[in-house]
Design a protein around this motif. Structure first.
Motif, short mmCIF file in Angstrom:
data_model
loop_
_atom_site.label_atom_id
_atom_site.label_comp_id
_atom_site.label_asym_id
_atom_site.label_seq_id
_atom_site.Cartn_x
_atom_site.Cartn_y
_atom_site.Cartn_z
N ARG A 134 -16.93 143.91 52.55
CA ARG A 134 -16.27 142.77 51.90
C ARG A 134 -14.85 142.60 52.42
N LYS A 177 -15.11 141.00 55.84
CA LYS A 177 -15.39 139.56 55.75
C LYS A 177 -14.16 138.81 55.27
N ALA A 178 -13.46 139.41 54.31
CA ALA A 178 -12.28 138.76 53.75
C ALA A 178 -11.22 138.55 54.83
N GLU A 181 -11.96 135.71 57.24
CA GLU A 181 -11.81 134.33 56.79
C GLU A 181 -10.36 133.95 56.50
N TYR A 182 -9.66 134.80 55.80
CA TYR A 182 -8.30 134.45 55.40
C TYR A 182 -7.51 135.74 55.27
N ALA A 223 -4.98 136.19 52.40
CA ALA A 223 -5.62 136.36 51.09
C ALA A 223 -6.14 137.79 50.95
N ALA A 224 -6.70 138.33 52.03
CA ALA A 224 -7.18 139.72 51.99
C ALA A 224 -6.00 140.67 51.76
N ARG A 253 -5.70 144.71 50.67
CA ARG A 253 -6.53 145.23 51.75
C ARG A 253 -5.66 145.43 52.99
#
Lengths: 260, 289
Positions: free
Chosen positions: B159, B162-163, B166-167, B170-171, B176
């Motif tokens: 996860r 993937k995070a 994409e952005y 935001a991750a 993270r």
């Protein structure tokens, strides 16, 4: 000074930021107490989002200091700031559109949990996280959309999901960058309601917003930024009356209709 | 029968190679074109250790994994400076460096002559000289590899990967450590490629630099793209499909000089078709603050 002011959640000292010789922030100084809700307004290009990015650590300020709960974080990497409890809601929707709504929530919930408790798919913590995620999604009427891709939600729902996700993550300080951008007028009320819920949870909130009528309802203080400086820092009533505000938004000839 | 065993072994090796690329390219959106370089390092490690030093599988497997995954270090270094398409170009250049080394470092690799006579492994008195025995080894290793990857694909690590794809911001704001997540994904996928290389060297008995060319990279990439990047079962299915696809052509009455180019053509058409119909899905738009 009242009691609240003695516990600043966030302190900015003479924050400056420049990129390609363009000075975006020109010494921004203010502090936000715990549990306070502060609105940040200003014309386009006044440095509002840049200010948030400096607080989050996506940009490193050229000078000045950022303190979170009286701890200096000016040079700390963004993910460590997040671990301390700094949450961010992005103007262009920070949700992960390729993931399901539930996965978005679970990603937030496990953000501050130790890896060993969540690594294996069958770990007890993962089941708890899913239950908690569904519970929180229920509060914003998204529980039945839990297994849809987050990208399929409407603008308002995405915003609710993102704010809820930041709450699930366990943020103490919420930086909301235009939470009503791309949200239908009807959904704006839902966003406002969710912000009020955060206030009830004693969260500290900073909101960037163009619509002063939206934030005056729940902000105790409004900061007006112009050309990277704090122009005004006062109660919503005083700010609205200030001739300075009319001037920066509309030039000298201020219309009588008020602000949008 | 012997022919079917041969195909099954190839499928086994490619499942490891493709699924590990799927981890960093599919989930993480990291267009790592140096994946086959780790495969090459794994193969050469096994070849050299078993021919020069006569070491057994207990040493060659770990050594191939470790040396293969060491390649993750330069790849991670490239990824800290270059992103997206530039990262792809950076890793492509890097993989050319590795192939150039294999060709020109003749005292170690014998250059284009390659390394012949790699003995099949033998463990606990069981030998894998026969292809049917070697198939069992391949199936065991490939299954274990897939099980671990299947766990990883559902984990919080996936996860996070993937995070960040994409952005990234935001991750980061969900605590993270995206740089570390990327580094670990390179490390794991390169280690798996090293393992696949080791199996390949044992199976083929003879390796040379031509097995690790850009064509090979494109083939593995085709598997991931056809299987849908990020989808565990999709890529597993695509490995079977694409490895076995050109095989029926052998039974047609076509001369081998045409058969080779026809296979390439077939892959090219499939890759083009899949990319054309999914052009917005394969590379989801990355957002920035």
């Amino acid at each position: 000074m009242d009691e609240k002011r003695e516990q600043p959640a966030l302190t900015l000292q003479e924050l400056r930021f420049a990129i390609h010789h363009a000075q975006i922030l020109n010494g921004v100084t203010f502090d936000v107490s715990r549990g306070e809700t502060v609105g940040v307004i200003g014309p386009n290009g006044s440095g509002k989002t840049t200010l948030f990015n400096c607080i989050n650590g996506f940009y490193l300020p050229t000078a000045g200091k950022v303190l979170f709960q009286e701890r200096e974080i000016t040079r700390m990497p963004p993910f460590q700031r997040a671990e301390l409890g700094l949450g961010r809601v992005f103007q262009n929707f920070g949700i992960f559109r390729e993931m399901t709504v539930l996965e978005n929530m679970v990603t937030a919930l496990e953000g501050r949990q130790p890896l060993r408790t969540t690594f294996f798919p069958w770990a007890k913590q993962n089941r708890k996280n899913r239950e908690r995620a569904l519970e929180l999604l229920g509060e914003v009427q998204l529980a039945e959309k839990a297994h849809l891709k987050a990208g399929s939600l409407s603008g308002g729902q995405m915003r609710l999901l993102e704010i809820m996700r930041t709450f699930a993550f366990g943020a103490e300080l919420f930086l909301l960058d235009e939470p009503t951008a791309g949200v239908s007028p009807k959904m704006k009320e839902d966003v406002a309601e969710l912000v009020r819920k955060l206030q009830n949870e004693k969260k500290t909130i900073l909101i960037i917003e163009h619509d002063i009528r939206f934030i005056e309802k729940f902000c105790e203080r409004i900061i007006v930024l112009d050309s990277g400086r704090v122009l005004l820092d006062d109660t919503p009533e005083k700010v609205k009356e200030s001739p300075l505000l009319q001037e920066i938004y509309f030039g000298k000839r201020s219309p009588s209709s008020g602000l949008v | 029968m012997e022919y079917l065993i041969h195909l099954a072994i190839l499928v086994g090796i490619y499942t490891i190679l493709a699924q590990s690329l799927n981890l960093c390219f599919g989930l993480g959106g990291l267009f790592n074109l140096a994946h086959v370089a780790s495969y090459a390092i794994g193969a050469y490690t096994t070849a050299l250790l078993s021919t020069e030093f006569g070491l057994s599988l207990w040493y060659t497997f770990p050594a191939s994994i470790v040396l293969g995954s060491i390649l993750a270090l330069p790849i991670a270094a490239i990824s800290s400076k270059l992103t997206q398409d530039y990262f792809a170009i950076g890793t492509l250049a890097f993989s050319f460096v590795i192939v150039a080394l294999l060709i020109n470092w003749k005292s170690l690799t014998r250059g284009v002559l390659g390394i012949p006579g790699i003995p099949r492994p033998e463990i606990l008195g069981v030998n894998f000289y026969e292809n049917s025995n070697f198939l069992i080894l391949t199936v065991l290793v490939a299954t274990a590899a897939q099980l671990i990857l299947a766990l990883l694909f559902q984990s919080r690590f996936a996860r996070g990967l993937k995070a960040q794809a994409e952005y990234e911001e935001a991750a980061l704001s969900l605590a993270r450590n995206t740089r570390r997540i990327r580094g670990i994904s390179f490390f794991i996928s390169a280690g798996y490629a090293g393992l696949a290389g080791s199996l390949f060297a044992y199976y083929i008995n003879y390796i040379d630099p031509s097995s690790f060319s850009l064509t090979e990279m494109v083939f593995v990439l085709t598997i991931v793209v056809v299987g849908k990047p990020g989808s565990f079962w999709g890529v597993l299915g695509a490995t079977f499909f694409l490895v076995l696809l050109p095989e029926p052509l052998r039974f047609l009455d076509i001369s081998p000089s045409i058969l080779g180019p026809m296979r390439q053509l077939l892959y090219a058409v499939i890759l083009y078709g899949v990319v054309f119909f999914n052009r917005y899905k394969i590379f989801p738009l990355q957002r920035v603050i």
